[in-house]
Design a protein around this motif. Structure first.
Motif, short mmCIF file in Angstrom:
data_model
loop_
_atom_site.label_atom_id
_atom_site.label_comp_id
_atom_site.label_asym_id
_atom_site.label_seq_id
_atom_site.Cartn_x
_atom_site.Cartn_y
_atom_site.Cartn_z
N GLN A 160 0.87 -1.17 0.00
CA GLN A 160 0.00 0.00 0.00
C GLN A 160 0.91 1.23 0.00
O GLN A 160 1.81 1.34 0.82
N TRP A 161 0.67 2.15 -0.91
CA TRP A 161 1.54 3.32 -1.00
C TRP A 161 1.08 4.42 -0.04
O TRP A 161 -0.11 4.64 0.16
N PHE A 162 2.08 5.07 0.56
CA PHE A 162 1.83 6.17 1.49
C PHE A 162 3.07 7.06 1.50
O PHE A 162 3.99 6.88 0.70
N MET A 219 -1.48 10.20 -10.76
CA MET A 219 -2.40 9.12 -11.16
C MET A 219 -2.56 8.09 -10.05
O MET A 219 -3.44 7.23 -10.12
N TRP A 220 -1.71 8.16 -9.03
CA TRP A 220 -1.74 7.16 -7.96
C TRP A 220 -3.02 7.18 -7.15
O TRP A 220 -3.36 6.20 -6.49
N ASN A 221 -3.71 8.33 -7.14
CA ASN A 221 -4.90 8.48 -6.32
C ASN A 221 -6.19 8.41 -7.14
O ASN A 221 -7.25 8.80 -6.67
N GLN A 222 -6.09 7.91 -8.36
CA GLN A 222 -7.24 7.86 -9.25
C GLN A 222 -7.88 6.47 -9.26
O GLN A 222 -7.24 5.49 -9.69
N PRO A 223 -9.12 6.34 -8.80
CA PRO A 223 -9.75 5.02 -8.77
C PRO A 223 -10.19 4.51 -10.13
O PRO A 223 -10.53 3.34 -10.28
N LYS A 316 -8.45 19.82 -4.01
CA LYS A 316 -9.28 19.76 -2.80
C LYS A 316 -10.67 19.20 -3.07
O LYS A 316 -11.32 18.68 -2.17
N SER A 317 -11.13 19.30 -4.32
CA SER A 317 -12.45 18.79 -4.67
C SER A 317 -12.46 17.28 -4.93
O SER A 317 -13.53 16.67 -5.07
N ASP A 318 -11.28 16.66 -4.99
CA ASP A 318 -11.19 15.23 -5.26
C ASP A 318 -11.58 14.40 -4.03
O ASP A 318 -11.43 14.86 -2.90
N PRO A 319 -12.05 13.17 -4.23
CA PRO A 319 -12.31 12.29 -3.08
C PRO A 319 -11.03 12.04 -2.30
O PRO A 319 -9.93 12.04 -2.86
N THR A 320 -11.17 11.83 -1.01
CA THR A 320 -10.01 11.58 -0.16
C THR A 320 -9.73 10.09 -0.04
O THR A 320 -10.60 9.25 -0.25
N GLY A 321 -8.47 9.79 0.31
CA GLY A 321 -8.14 8.45 0.76
C GLY A 321 -7.97 7.38 -0.28
O GLY A 321 -8.12 6.20 0.03
N LYS A 399 -8.27 3.71 0.59
CA LYS A 399 -8.93 2.73 -0.27
C LYS A 399 -7.92 2.33 -1.36
O LYS A 399 -7.46 3.18 -2.13
N PRO A 400 -7.56 1.05 -1.42
CA PRO A 400 -6.56 0.62 -2.41
C PRO A 400 -7.05 0.84 -3.84
O PRO A 400 -8.20 0.55 -4.18
N VAL A 401 -6.17 1.36 -4.66
CA VAL A 401 -6.43 1.55 -6.09
C VAL A 401 -5.42 0.70 -6.85
O VAL A 401 -4.23 0.72 -6.53
N THR A 402 -5.88 -0.06 -7.81
CA THR A 402 -4.97 -0.90 -8.58
C THR A 402 -4.96 -0.47 -10.04
O THR A 402 -5.93 0.08 -10.56
N LEU A 403 -3.84 -0.72 -10.69
CA LEU A 403 -3.73 -0.47 -12.11
C LEU A 403 -4.45 -1.56 -12.89
O LEU A 403 -4.64 -2.66 -12.38
N PRO A 404 -4.85 -1.27 -14.11
CA PRO A 404 -5.48 -2.31 -14.93
C PRO A 404 -4.46 -3.37 -15.32
O PRO A 404 -3.24 -3.14 -15.19
#
Length: 450
Positions: A160-162, A219-223, A316-321, A399-404
């Motif tokens: 998990q990236w942080f 792009m790391w935070n894009q679901p 700031k308007s993007d979803p968090t987490g 929330k984990p996001v994975t690449l295709p």
């Protein structure tokens, strides 16, 4: 040229392995039935190749002992690879395969490396072994390794990236530990405030490693649709996260001077562990394998407390987490003469084996994560230097996001993109030119692979 040469050599190696496999059919049939496939003593030796910095002999010894106790007749020969980077390890595995070196199980560091080798026939499909065992992949593992309709690997560690941060540096600058509300603009502001000094003794606020991932921070935070070429082969360079990624690097390295310049990083062959533990940098985005290191190891003692922050949002308007997650991949060589035994080891290692190692969080859904974290932190040299409170906050609020699934030519996609980003970071072109040139290159690449 190298790629073409390797393809020819690999084809020859695969062909040779196919002949050998046909000739040893009796052995494989006996092995599948649990019989003697290794001669009079009844031992089959399975070789496991992995980068030594990930799994060394000391870490592997109790795991191997436990497996061999459960599976008498199968011996594991761990081959710790000393190449300094995962890319070099993968190249070495390719060369071993091309030269006909016996390979059984090996570790691939990322989805790009995995998909390319699944596509070129280097990996053994696992579907028949999974069906024979009778488990549902999604019930067992957090990471889906299906590629082109089949499984060619089992996932290993779960990363998990942080953001890891030097608590002393934060306190010195009067900065709080960030929460999910922070943005990349906040990150850049922190980097400026954490930067201190000049010249050879300068301490930088942050550092971006040489991996291709660090050219796509936004792009790391894009679901959704979070890669530069999507699964339907559309080029995704117009995604605002791409421009944000380039802006992050340009602002911190070239304008604010708060990140180590790319030119210095590549010319000096910098690596992140000595930079962080020697306090040459104050923070960086990294994966959860570092949980077992920030408390200190023999090689890199920790002399300060590390706190953890979530991956920032773009706006700031993007979803968090949301944050990228990844795994490494355990695969069987298609040329292996002991595939059944190799699968048994790989299955054990990707479940009980990794968990008992107490070094990394795993992709196995049945792990006791809380207990494992306590064990991982407790095994470090100075557990008090790991801020468990901020770590749990990040893990519980991400929330984990994975690449295709990666394309067969994924490495070429990133290489083409990286070449243009490098020009920007070396002052040869601006962001607009970088995006336009990369977009053109990627479209040509997609067209050539239709």
């Amino acid at each position: 040229m190298w790629k073409k040469t390797f393809a020819v050599a690999l084809t020859a190696a695969v062909a040779a392995g196919t002949v050998a496999a046909c000739g040893s059919g009796g052995d494989e049939q006996k092995a599948a039935q649990g019989g003697d496939a290794g001669g009079a003593k009844g031992n089959v030796t399975v070789r496991f190749h992995a980068q030594n910095v990930t799994f060394d002999k000391t870490m592997m010894a109790p795991v191997i002992a436990k497996f061999e106790e459960k599976h008498p007749g199968i011996k594991i020969d761990f081959v710790g690879m000393t190449e300094p980077t995962s890319d070099e390890v993968t190249k070495k595995i390719d060369l071993l395969a091309a030269s006909g070196e016996p390979l059984d199980v090996f570790l691939l560091a990322d989805a790009r490396s995995y998909s390319q080798r699944a596509a070129n026939g280097m990996l053994e499909p696992l579907d028949k072994y999974i069906e024979k065992e009778g488990f549902k992949f999604a019930d067992e593992y957090k990471t889906d390794t299906k590629w082109n309709g089949s499984y060619y690997a089992l996932p290993g560690t779960f990363n998990q990236w942080f953001v890891i941060m030097n608590k002393n540096h934060l306190d010195e600058a009067g900065l709080k530990v960030p929460t999910v509300d922070w943005t990349w603009d906040d990150y850049l502001d922190y980097a400026k405030k954490l930067t201190k000094g000049e010249g050879a003794s300068k301490r930088y606020g942050t550092y971006y490693h040489s991996w291709a991932d660090y050219f796509l921070l936004g792009m790391w935070n894009q679901p959704g649709k979070n890669d530069i070429v999507w699964t339907d082969k559309t080029v995704n360079m117009d995604h605002p996260g791409v421009r944000k990624s380039l802006d992050i690097r340009q602002r911190s390295e070239m304008i604010d001077k708060s990140a180590i310049p790319y030119a210095d990083s590549i010319s000096q062959k910098l690596t992140y562990r000595p930079l962080y533990f020697n306090q040459n940098i104050s923070m960086m985005a990294i994966g959860s394998w570092m949980i077992g290191e920030v408390g200190g190891t023999d090689q890199f003692p920790a002399t300060f407390k590390t706190v953890f922050a979530p991956i920032p949002r773009n706006e700031k308007s993007d979803p968090t987490g949301h944050a990228m997650s990844s795994s490494n991949y355990l695969a069987i060589a298609s040329t292996s003469k002991h595939k059944e035994e190799a699968y048994k080891f790989m299955r054990f290692f990707s479940t009980e084996g990794l968990a008992m190692m107490q070094k990394y969080t795993t992709s196995w859904k049945k792990e006791d994560t809380g207990k494992l974290l306590d064990a991982i932190i407790g095994a470090t040299k100075t557990p008090q230097n790991v801020d468990k409170e901020s770590l749990l906050y990040v893990l519980n609020n991400t929330k984990p996001v994975t690449l295709p699934p990666a394309l067969p030519y994924q490495a070429e996609v990133y290489k083409a993109y990286q070449e243009e980003v490098e020009k920007m970071l070396l002052g040869q072109q601006d962001i607009d030119k970088t995006i336009a040139a990369a977009k053109d290159k990627l479209q040509k690449l997609v067209n050539a692979n239709k």
